[in-house]
Scaffold this motif. Structure first.
Motif, PDB file in Angstrom:
ATOM      1  N   ASP A 211      -8.927  10.519  16.484  1.00 32.95           N
ATOM      2  CA  ASP A 211      -9.755  11.218  15.499  1.00 32.95           C
ATOM      3  C   ASP A 211      -9.518  10.582  14.131  1.00 32.95           C
ATOM      4  O   ASP A 211      -8.558  10.909  13.436  1.00 32.95           O
ATOM      5  CB  ASP A 211      -9.417  12.705  15.452  1.00 32.95           C
ATOM      6  N   THR A 212     -10.410   9.668  13.751  1.00 29.18           N
ATOM      7  CA  THR A 212     -10.204   8.917  12.505  1.00 29.18           C
ATOM      8  C   THR A 212     -10.657   9.693  11.268  1.00 29.18           C
ATOM      9  O   THR A 212     -10.607   9.155  10.156  1.00 29.18           O
ATOM     10  CB  THR A 212     -10.950   7.566  12.562  1.00 29.18           C
ATOM     11  N   ARG A 213     -11.059  10.928  11.442  1.00 30.07           N
ATOM     12  CA  ARG A 213     -11.350  11.774  10.277  1.00 30.07           C
ATOM     13  C   ARG A 213     -10.056  12.231   9.625  1.00 30.07           C
ATOM     14  O   ARG A 213     -10.062  12.656   8.461  1.00 30.07           O
ATOM     15  CB  ARG A 213     -12.177  12.990  10.702  1.00 30.07           C
ATOM     16  N   ILE A 214      -8.962  12.155  10.352  1.00 32.38           N
ATOM     17  CA  ILE A 214      -7.658  12.586   9.848  1.00 32.38           C
ATOM     18  C   ILE A 214      -6.992  11.419   9.114  1.00 32.38           C
ATOM     19  O   ILE A 214      -6.832  10.333   9.667  1.00 32.38           O
ATOM     20  CB  ILE A 214      -6.762  13.058  11.003  1.00 32.38           C
ATOM     21  N   ASN A 215      -6.595  11.645   7.871  1.00 37.13           N
ATOM     22  CA  ASN A 215      -5.927  10.607   7.070  1.00 37.13           C
ATOM     23  C   ASN A 215      -6.611   9.241   7.213  1.00 37.13           C
ATOM     24  O   ASN A 215      -5.980   8.259   7.638  1.00 37.13           O
ATOM     25  CB  ASN A 215      -4.452  10.476   7.488  1.00 37.13           C
ATOM     26  N   PRO A 216      -7.891   9.136   6.886  1.00 33.62           N
ATOM     27  CA  PRO A 216      -8.606   7.872   7.089  1.00 33.62           C
ATOM     28  C   PRO A 216      -7.956   6.692   6.360  1.00 33.62           C
ATOM     29  O   PRO A 216      -7.561   6.816   5.201  1.00 33.62           O
ATOM     30  CB  PRO A 216     -10.012   8.164   6.557  1.00 33.62           C
ATOM     31  N   THR A 217      -7.844   5.570   7.068  1.00 33.84           N
ATOM     32  CA  THR A 217      -7.273   4.349   6.512  1.00 33.84           C
ATOM     33  C   THR A 217      -8.388   3.504   5.895  1.00 33.84           C
ATOM     34  O   THR A 217      -9.562   3.863   5.959  1.00 33.84           O
ATOM     35  CB  THR A 217      -6.580   3.530   7.613  1.00 33.84           C
ATOM     36  N   PHE A 260      -8.041  -9.269   9.849  1.00 29.65           N
ATOM     37  CA  PHE A 260      -6.616  -8.929   9.974  1.00 29.65           C
ATOM     38  C   PHE A 260      -5.829  -9.503   8.801  1.00 29.65           C
ATOM     39  O   PHE A 260      -5.006  -8.817   8.176  1.00 29.65           O
ATOM     40  CB  PHE A 260      -6.032  -9.505  11.271  1.00 29.65           C
ATOM     41  N   MET A 261      -6.067 -10.786   8.519  1.00 36.81           N
ATOM     42  CA  MET A 261      -5.298 -11.480   7.491  1.00 36.81           C
ATOM     43  C   MET A 261      -5.591 -10.911   6.101  1.00 36.81           C
ATOM     44  O   MET A 261      -4.689 -10.781   5.271  1.00 36.81           O
ATOM     45  CB  MET A 261      -5.615 -12.970   7.520  1.00 36.81           C
ATOM     46  N   SER A 262      -6.852 -10.570   5.841  1.00 41.33           N
ATOM     47  CA  SER A 262      -7.222 -10.087   4.509  1.00 41.33           C
ATOM     48  C   SER A 262      -6.610  -8.726   4.202  1.00 41.33           C
ATOM     49  O   SER A 262      -6.384  -8.391   3.033  1.00 41.33           O
ATOM     50  CB  SER A 262      -8.743 -10.025   4.373  1.00 41.33           C
ATOM     51  N   MET A 263      -6.325  -7.941   5.244  1.00 45.56           N
ATOM     52  CA  MET A 263      -5.723  -6.622   5.016  1.00 45.56           C
ATOM     53  C   MET A 263      -4.338  -6.734   4.403  1.00 45.56           C
ATOM     54  O   MET A 263      -3.913  -5.878   3.626  1.00 45.56           O
ATOM     55  CB  MET A 263      -5.640  -5.846   6.340  1.00 45.56           C
ATOM     56  N   ASN A 264      -3.614  -7.798   4.764  1.00 45.61           N
ATOM     57  CA  ASN A 264      -2.257  -8.002   4.238  1.00 45.61           C
ATOM     58  C   ASN A 264      -2.107  -9.469   3.810  1.00 45.61           C
ATOM     59  O   ASN A 264      -1.176 -10.154   4.213  1.00 45.61           O
ATOM     60  CB  ASN A 264      -1.211  -7.658   5.309  1.00 45.61           C
ATOM     61  N   PHE A 265      -3.051  -9.911   2.966  1.00 48.30           N
ATOM     62  CA  PHE A 265      -3.085 -11.328   2.607  1.00 48.30           C
ATOM     63  C   PHE A 265      -1.784 -11.783   1.944  1.00 48.30           C
ATOM     64  O   PHE A 265      -1.255 -12.862   2.260  1.00 48.30           O
ATOM     65  CB  PHE A 265      -4.270 -11.606   1.679  1.00 48.30           C
ATOM     66  N   ASP A 266      -1.262 -10.989   1.016  1.00 46.65           N
ATOM     67  CA  ASP A 266      -0.047 -11.384   0.299  1.00 46.65           C
ATOM     68  C   ASP A 266       1.116 -11.602   1.258  1.00 46.65           C
ATOM     69  O   ASP A 266       1.899 -12.549   1.101  1.00 46.65           O
ATOM     70  CB  ASP A 266       0.325 -10.326  -0.741  1.00 46.65           C
ATOM     71  N   ARG A 267       1.216 -10.715   2.259  1.00 44.28           N
ATOM     72  CA  ARG A 267       2.331 -10.842   3.214  1.00 44.28           C
ATOM     73  C   ARG A 267       2.193 -12.110   4.041  1.00 44.28           C
ATOM     74  O   ARG A 267       3.167 -12.834   4.258  1.00 44.28           O
ATOM     75  CB  ARG A 267       2.379  -9.614   4.131  1.00 44.28           C
ATOM     76  N   HIS A 268       0.973 -12.400   4.518  1.00 47.93           N
ATOM     77  CA  HIS A 268       0.779 -13.593   5.339  1.00 47.93           C
ATOM     78  C   HIS A 268       0.937 -14.871   4.519  1.00 47.93           C
ATOM     79  O   HIS A 268       1.526 -15.850   4.979  1.00 47.93           O
ATOM     80  CB  HIS A 268      -0.606 -13.557   5.991  1.00 47.93           C
ATOM     81  N   PHE A 269       0.439 -14.851   3.290  1.00 47.38           N
ATOM     82  CA  PHE A 269       0.594 -16.017   2.413  1.00 47.38           C
ATOM     83  C   PHE A 269       2.072 -16.263   2.126  1.00 47.38           C
ATOM     84  O   PHE A 269       2.554 -17.407   2.183  1.00 47.38           O
ATOM     85  CB  PHE A 269      -0.177 -15.779   1.114  1.00 47.38           C
ATOM     86  N   GLY A 270       2.790 -15.180   1.858  1.00 48.55           N
ATOM     87  CA  GLY A 270       4.221 -15.312   1.596  1.00 48.55           C
ATOM     88  C   GLY A 270       4.986 -15.821   2.801  1.00 48.55           C
ATOM     89  O   GLY A 270       5.933 -16.611   2.667  1.00 48.55           O
ATOM     90  N   ALA A 271       4.560 -15.395   3.990  1.00 45.50           N
ATOM     91  CA  ALA A 271       5.237 -15.846   5.213  1.00 45.50           C
ATOM     92  C   ALA A 271       5.082 -17.349   5.396  1.00 45.50           C
ATOM     93  O   ALA A 271       6.013 -18.043   5.832  1.00 45.50           O
ATOM     94  CB  ALA A 271       4.672 -15.107   6.420  1.00 45.50           C
ATOM     95  N   HIS A 272       3.910 -17.894   5.053  1.00 49.34           N
ATOM     96  CA  HIS A 272       3.702 -19.331   5.200  1.00 49.34           C
ATOM     97  C   HIS A 272       4.461 -20.115   4.126  1.00 49.34           C
ATOM     98  O   HIS A 272       4.937 -21.229   4.377  1.00 49.34           O
ATOM     99  CB  HIS A 272       2.203 -19.652   5.161  1.00 49.34           C
ATOM    100  N   LEU A 350       4.403   4.528   9.032  1.00 52.26           N
ATOM    101  CA  LEU A 350       3.810   3.593   8.084  1.00 52.26           C
ATOM    102  C   LEU A 350       2.560   2.901   8.641  1.00 52.26           C
ATOM    103  O   LEU A 350       2.115   1.891   8.090  1.00 52.26           O
ATOM    104  CB  LEU A 350       4.846   2.537   7.678  1.00 52.26           C
ATOM    105  N   ASP A 351       2.001   3.431   9.697  1.00 50.86           N
ATOM    106  CA  ASP A 351       0.839   2.809  10.331  1.00 50.86           C
ATOM    107  C   ASP A 351      -0.363   2.855   9.382  1.00 50.86           C
ATOM    108  O   ASP A 351      -0.810   3.923   8.988  1.00 50.86           O
ATOM    109  CB  ASP A 351       0.508   3.541  11.638  1.00 50.86           C
ATOM    110  N   ASP A 352      -0.882   1.664   9.026  1.00 55.53           N
ATOM    111  CA  ASP A 352      -2.033   1.605   8.135  1.00 55.53           C
ATOM    112  C   ASP A 352      -3.312   1.272   8.880  1.00 55.53           C
ATOM    113  O   ASP A 352      -4.340   0.981   8.262  1.00 55.53           O
ATOM    114  CB  ASP A 352      -1.799   0.590   7.015  1.00 55.53           C
ATOM    115  N   ILE A 353      -3.271   1.293  10.220  1.00 55.10           N
ATOM    116  CA  ILE A 353      -4.460   1.054  11.036  1.00 55.10           C
ATOM    117  C   ILE A 353      -4.905   2.355  11.706  1.00 55.10           C
ATOM    118  O   ILE A 353      -6.057   2.769  11.601  1.00 55.10           O
ATOM    119  CB  ILE A 353      -4.195  -0.049  12.076  1.00 55.10           C
ATOM    120  N   SER A 354      -3.990   3.001  12.414  1.00 61.04           N
ATOM    121  CA  SER A 354      -4.239   4.343  12.968  1.00 61.04           C
ATOM    122  C   SER A 354      -3.229   5.270  12.313  1.00 61.04           C
ATOM    123  O   SER A 354      -2.066   5.323  12.728  1.00 61.04           O
ATOM    124  CB  SER A 354      -4.084   4.351  14.492  1.00 61.04           C
TER     125      SER A 354
END
Length: 415
Positions: A211-217, A260-272, A350-354
Motif C-alpha cells: 500500500d504505497t499510500r502509506i508514507n509515500p516515497t 536507480f543511480m539518480s536516486m542516490n547519485f552522490d553515493r554512487h559518484f563517491g563510490a567510484h 531506512l527504506d527509501d523505496i518501500s
C-alpha cells in the motif's frame, strides 16, 4: 529509438574501451618497471574507471557452489526444474547424500522483476540454503525473449507464482522480496479462495509496495505525479534488430539503471571516486569489493511494457489491492480469503523505496489469518537492500525468517 541510441553509444565507445583495457593491463603488468609509480597507478586507475562506466554488464553467475550444513561443506548445483519463455524455476539442489537425510522446508523465493536480475538475491539464497530446500524465480530479460513467445503482464506474473507453487506441491513456503510482494499476495489470495491444496504454509513479504499510500516515497510520488500515458511515451521503446526480442515493447534496463543511480547519485559518484583512490593506493581488497557490488548492481534487464505499465497502474496509481478493487483475469483478489497461511512482513527503518508501513499493510488486508499466525519485523538502521542482503540480513533478519518458517510448518504460534 532510445534502445538504438544506447547501442550506438556503446558501439562508439568500444574502440576507446578496448584501448583503456589494454592500457590498464600494460600499466599493471608486473614486468612494467614503473608499476609502483603513483602517476602510472593513477593512469591505470583512470583506464579501469573508463572501462567500467562504458561497459555493458551481462548477467552475473550465481556462484553458489556450496553451502554449510552442520558445520560441514555441502555441494550445491543449479537445476532448471521448469522452463518458461519469461522465467525459469531454478532449484539450488544440495548434495542428496546430505539433504535427503533432512526434512527441510521447501521455499519458493520470488525475485523482483524491477530491473535487476534474480542474482541480486544471491545473499538471500545463500543465507537460506543451509536450512531450506530453495527454489527461485529466475526471470528472463524481456529483450532476449522473441515476440513469438507471447506477452507477459502482471496477471501472468500472478499465474507464474501459482503455477510454481503447484509445482512444488503442498507444504511449501513462499518468500517475496520487494516488488513481488503484491503479485505474491495476489496469488496466495486466489489460491486460498479456490481451496488450492498447494497454497503455501507461510508467506513472507519483504520490503514490498503493498500500500504505497502509506508514507509515500519519492518513487511513489513520481508514479502518482505522471499519467500512465506519460510513462508509455517516455520510457517504453522497442527492442532493435539484433536481439532475440526484436520489436518487443519494453522498459529498457539501461533506463531503469539511470533511475536507480539518480536516486542516490552522490553515493554512487563517491563510490567510484573511492575505487580510484583504492586503485592508486594498491588497496586490492577494497577495490575488489567495489567491483563485486557494481558488477551486480550495473547488470540490468528489460521488462515487458505491458508488465511495467500494468504494475504502475494497479500498484502505484490505482492502489487496487488495498482498496479491494484488483481483479486478475476476472478473479477478484481478496486477501481476507487467506486463513491457513502464516504471514510475516519485514521492513527496514531506512527504506527509501518501500517505506515503513507499506509492507505491514498486508496484515490489515489478511483479516482471515489468526493473530498468532502473523508477525511483523521492523529492522532498525536498515535500508531497502539491507533487508535481504548483507550482514544485518544474515545475522539479524534471516534467523527470524528461519524461525518463523519452522514455527509455521509445525503449526505453532509465530507471533
Amino acid at each position: 529509438m532510445l534502445y538504438s541510441m544506447y547501442d550506438w553509444q556503446l558501439a562508439a565507445f568500444a574502440p576507446m574501451r578496448t584501448m583503456a583495457v589494454a592500457g590498464r593491463n600494460f600499466l599493471t603488468n608486473p614486468d612494467f618497471p614503473f608499476t609502483e609509480s603513483r602517476f602510472f597507478r593513477g593512469v591505470a586507475a583512470g583506464c579501469e574507471l573508463f572501462e567500467r562506466v562504458t561497459r555493458r554488464y551481462e548477467k552475473p553467475a550465481w556462484g553458489l557452489e556450496r553451502t554449510r550444513i552442520g558445520g560441514a561443506p555441502v555441494a550445491v548445483t543449479e537445476e532448471i526444474v521448469e522452463a518458461r519463455p519469461h522465467c525459469n524455476l531454478l532449484h539450488f539442489r544440495r548434495d542428496p547424500a546430505v539433504s535427503e537425510k533432512r526434512d527441510d522446508p521447501k521455499i519458493l523465493v520470488v525475485a523482483p522483476m524491477s530491473g535487476h536480475h534474480a542474482t541480486l538475491l544471491r545473499g538471500t539464497v545463500a543465507a537460506l540454503l543451509p536450512d531450506h530446500d530453495v527454489y527461485i524465480t529466475d526471470w528472463i530479460d524481456a529483450g532476449r525473449v522473441p515476440v513469438s513467445k507471447g506477452r507477459f503482464d502482471l496477471d501472468d506474473y500472478v499465474d507464474h507464482v501459482i503455477g510454481f507453487l503447484q509445482r512444488l506441491g503442498p507444504g511449501a513456503h513462499v518468500v517475496a522480496v520487494c516488488q513481488p510482494s503484491v503479485p505474491v499476495l495476489g496469488a496466495v489470495s486466489l489460491m486460498a479462495a479456490a481451496g488450492d491444496p498447494c497454497r503455501p504454509v507461510s508467506m513472507t513479504l519483504m520490503g514490498g509496495p503493498v500500500d504505497t499510500r502509506i508514507n509515500p516515497t519519492k518513487v511513489n510520488a513520481f508514479a502518482r505525479r505522471h499519467s500512465l500515458g506519460w510513462f508509455e511515451r517516455s520510457v517504453i521503446t522497442r527492442v532493435p534488430f539484433g536481439y532475440e526480442g526484436f520489436n518487443r515493447r519494453v522498459y529498457p534496463g539501461f533506463l531503469q539503471l539511470t533511475g536507480f543511480m539518480s536516486m542516490n547519485f552522490d553515493r554512487h559518484f563517491g563510490a567510484h571516486l573511492k575505487l580510484y583512490e583504492h586503485l592508486i593506493r594498491g588497496d586490492g581488497d577494497s577495490a575488489e569489493a567495489h567491483r563485486k557490488f557494481y558488477d551486480e548492481y550495473m547488470s540490468v534487464m528489460d521488462m515487458t511494457a505491458e508488465f511495467y505499465l500494468q504494475t504502475v497502474d494497479i500498484v502505484f496509481q490505482q492502489h487496487a489491492l488495498p482498496r479491494g478493487e484488483w481483479v486478475s483475469r476476472g478473479r477478484r483478489v481478496e486477501p481476507a480469503a487467506i486463513e491457513s497461511t502464516a504471514l510475516l512482513t519485514v521492513e527496514g527503518e531506512l527504506d527509501d523505496i518501500s517505506a515503513v508501513g507499506q509492507t505491514r499493510a498486508a496484515h490489515d488486508l489478511c483479516t482471515g489469518i489468526p493473530p498468532d499466525r502473523r508477525r511483523h519485523i521492523l529492522q532498525p538502521d536498515v535500508g531497502h537492500y539491507g533487508i535481504f542482503n548483507g550482514r544485518r540480513w544474515r545475522e539479524l533478519i534471516a534467523p527470524q525468517v528461519r524461525a518463523f518458517i519452522r514455527a509455521a510448518r509445525e503449526g505453532r504460534a509465530v507471533a
